[in-house]
Design a protein around this motif. Structure first.
Motif, PDB file in Angstrom:
ATOM      1  N   TYR A 181      28.897  32.867  48.361  1.00  0.00           N
ATOM      2  CA  TYR A 181      28.014  33.628  47.478  1.00  0.00           C
ATOM      3  C   TYR A 181      28.743  34.138  46.239  1.00  0.00           C
ATOM      4  O   TYR A 181      28.239  34.998  45.523  1.00  0.00           O
ATOM      5  N   GLY A 182      29.928  33.621  46.006  1.00  0.00           N
ATOM      6  CA  GLY A 182      30.666  33.981  44.804  1.00  0.00           C
ATOM      7  C   GLY A 182      31.689  35.080  44.986  1.00  0.00           C
ATOM      8  O   GLY A 182      32.328  35.495  44.007  1.00  0.00           O
ATOM      9  N   THR A 183      31.870  35.573  46.214  1.00  0.00           N
ATOM     10  CA  THR A 183      32.898  36.582  46.453  1.00  0.00           C
ATOM     11  C   THR A 183      34.267  35.924  46.326  1.00  0.00           C
ATOM     12  O   THR A 183      34.551  34.944  47.012  1.00  0.00           O
ATOM     13  N   PRO A 184      35.150  36.455  45.473  1.00  0.00           N
ATOM     14  CA  PRO A 184      36.442  35.800  45.241  1.00  0.00           C
ATOM     15  C   PRO A 184      37.465  36.126  46.328  1.00  0.00           C
ATOM     16  O   PRO A 184      37.326  37.105  47.062  1.00  0.00           O
ATOM     17  N   LYS A 185      38.489  35.309  46.393  1.00  0.00           N
ATOM     18  CA  LYS A 185      39.651  35.632  47.223  1.00  0.00           C
ATOM     19  C   LYS A 185      40.469  36.723  46.513  1.00  0.00           C
ATOM     20  O   LYS A 185      40.480  36.804  45.288  1.00  0.00           O
ATOM     21  N   ALA A 186      41.165  37.517  47.291  1.00  0.00           N
ATOM     22  CA  ALA A 186      42.044  38.522  46.704  1.00  0.00           C
ATOM     23  C   ALA A 186      43.266  37.846  46.098  1.00  0.00           C
ATOM     24  O   ALA A 186      43.800  36.885  46.662  1.00  0.00           O
ATOM     25  N   THR A 187      43.683  38.350  44.956  1.00  0.00           N
ATOM     26  CA  THR A 187      44.878  37.834  44.294  1.00  0.00           C
ATOM     27  C   THR A 187      46.025  38.819  44.502  1.00  0.00           C
ATOM     28  O   THR A 187      45.855  39.889  45.086  1.00  0.00           O
ATOM     29  N   GLU A 188      47.187  38.486  43.972  1.00  0.00           N
ATOM     30  CA  GLU A 188      48.372  39.311  44.186  1.00  0.00           C
ATOM     31  C   GLU A 188      48.299  40.649  43.451  1.00  0.00           C
ATOM     32  O   GLU A 188      49.150  41.516  43.654  1.00  0.00           O
ATOM     33  N   THR A 189      47.302  40.840  42.605  1.00  0.00           N
ATOM     34  CA  THR A 189      47.159  42.120  41.903  1.00  0.00           C
ATOM     35  C   THR A 189      46.040  42.992  42.490  1.00  0.00           C
ATOM     36  O   THR A 189      45.815  44.109  42.019  1.00  0.00           O
ATOM     37  N   ASP A 190      45.344  42.505  43.510  1.00  0.00           N
ATOM     38  CA  ASP A 190      44.167  43.209  44.014  1.00  0.00           C
ATOM     39  C   ASP A 190      44.513  44.290  45.029  1.00  0.00           C
ATOM     40  O   ASP A 190      45.532  44.220  45.715  1.00  0.00           O
ATOM     41  N   PHE A 191      43.613  45.278  45.121  1.00  0.00           N
ATOM     42  CA  PHE A 191      43.760  46.333  46.120  1.00  0.00           C
ATOM     43  C   PHE A 191      42.420  46.681  46.742  1.00  0.00           C
ATOM     44  O   PHE A 191      41.350  46.398  46.186  1.00  0.00           O
TER      45      PHE A 191
END
Length: 266
Positions: free
Chosen positions: A181-191
């Motif tokens: 549904y368009g939810t992104p994966k977390a990246t190395e900058t995410d919290f």
């Protein structure tokens, strides 16, 4: 003379240390565990089935409107040991259904892989320290908003020393893999962090505490100790989730976290 002063200072420090230790030993520490005593089923009876769409949290489903009626009675739990209660299901848009927010007792487990909204009340391995039951909070907003909360039923302000918190299976999967549904994966900058807003007997905010369940893209899969003593003596505490990525509707990942073993000073 200097040596004597050093000795007296050392003695005073030691005396204060022993007094502090004695005070700690005299404290009455009580813990909300969500576990039933042998032969009882108070907490077990609060666990809804299924996890999503159950009658205790959603009420009856109307196929014609594709809506839930809301439960017949508000979903409220109360702990006799700590005197902590939850504030029920959050009311919004004229209804009280769990998708608005709330706190639900659970014993569900599910692997992160494949976990979805249907597993909204699951952790990877149950409660803290191998226990069976725990609680799942769902909600996000500002301190002034109607949020999931706990409060002391006798309206006496107390210090909540700590609780243990964990990511739910659904959140871990969503941040690890995204979805269709368009939810992104977390990246190395995410919290992904949880906020606690403390309030005194007059309803004035005392302080705010926070803990990261994902930081710099590292998604926690373990229970973490969260020190809440900095909130001071509180009558109630509201909880919210804050995330690094947002869209037009708010946070992009599900606003759930699990908590257990809430320690209170009496």
């Amino acid at each position: 003379m200097l040596q004597t002063n050093k000795f007296l200072l050392l003695a005073a420090v030691c005396t204060l240390t022993f007094v502090a230790c004695d005070d700690d030993d005299d404290q009455d520490i009580r813990t909300l565990t969500f576990e039933d005593a042998e032969g009882q089923s108070y907490w077990a009876d609060l666990i809804d089935s299924p996890e999503y769409g159950g009658a205790k949290l959603y009420g009856e489903y109307d196929q014609a409107t594709n809506m839930y009626s809301g439960p017949e009675k508000d979903y409220v739990w109360a702990d006799e040991n700590t005197l902590l209660k939850n504030n029920g299901i959050v009311e919004a848009w004229g209804s009280k259904v769990f998708w608005n927010g709330g706190m639900a007792v659970s014993n569900y487990t599910h692997a992160a892989d494949g976990a979805s909204y249907a597993n909204q009340l699951s952790t990877l391995s149950g409660g803290h320290n191998g226990s069976k039951n725990f609680c799942v909070s769902f909600g996000s907003g500002e301190a002034s908003d109607n949020l999931p909360a706990i409060y002391f039923s006798d309206s006496v302000a107390r210090v909540i020393n700590k609780m243990y918190v964990a990511n739910t299976s659904y959140v871990i999967n969503s941040m690890t893999n995204g979805d269709d549904y368009g939810t992104p994966k977390a990246t190395e900058t995410d919290f992904f962090k949880v906020l606690a807003y403390g309030f005194d007997a007059a309803g004035k905010q005392t302080a705010t505490a926070e803990i990261y369940l994902t930081q710099n893209g590292e998604i926690s899969t373990e229970w973490q100790e969260w020190n809440l003593a900095g909130l001071g003596a509180v009558v109630s505490v509201k909880f919210s989730v804050e995330q690094s990525q947002k869209n037009d509707y708010g946070n992009v990942w599900p606003n759930y976290f699990a908590f257990d073993d809430v320690e209170v000073v009496f």
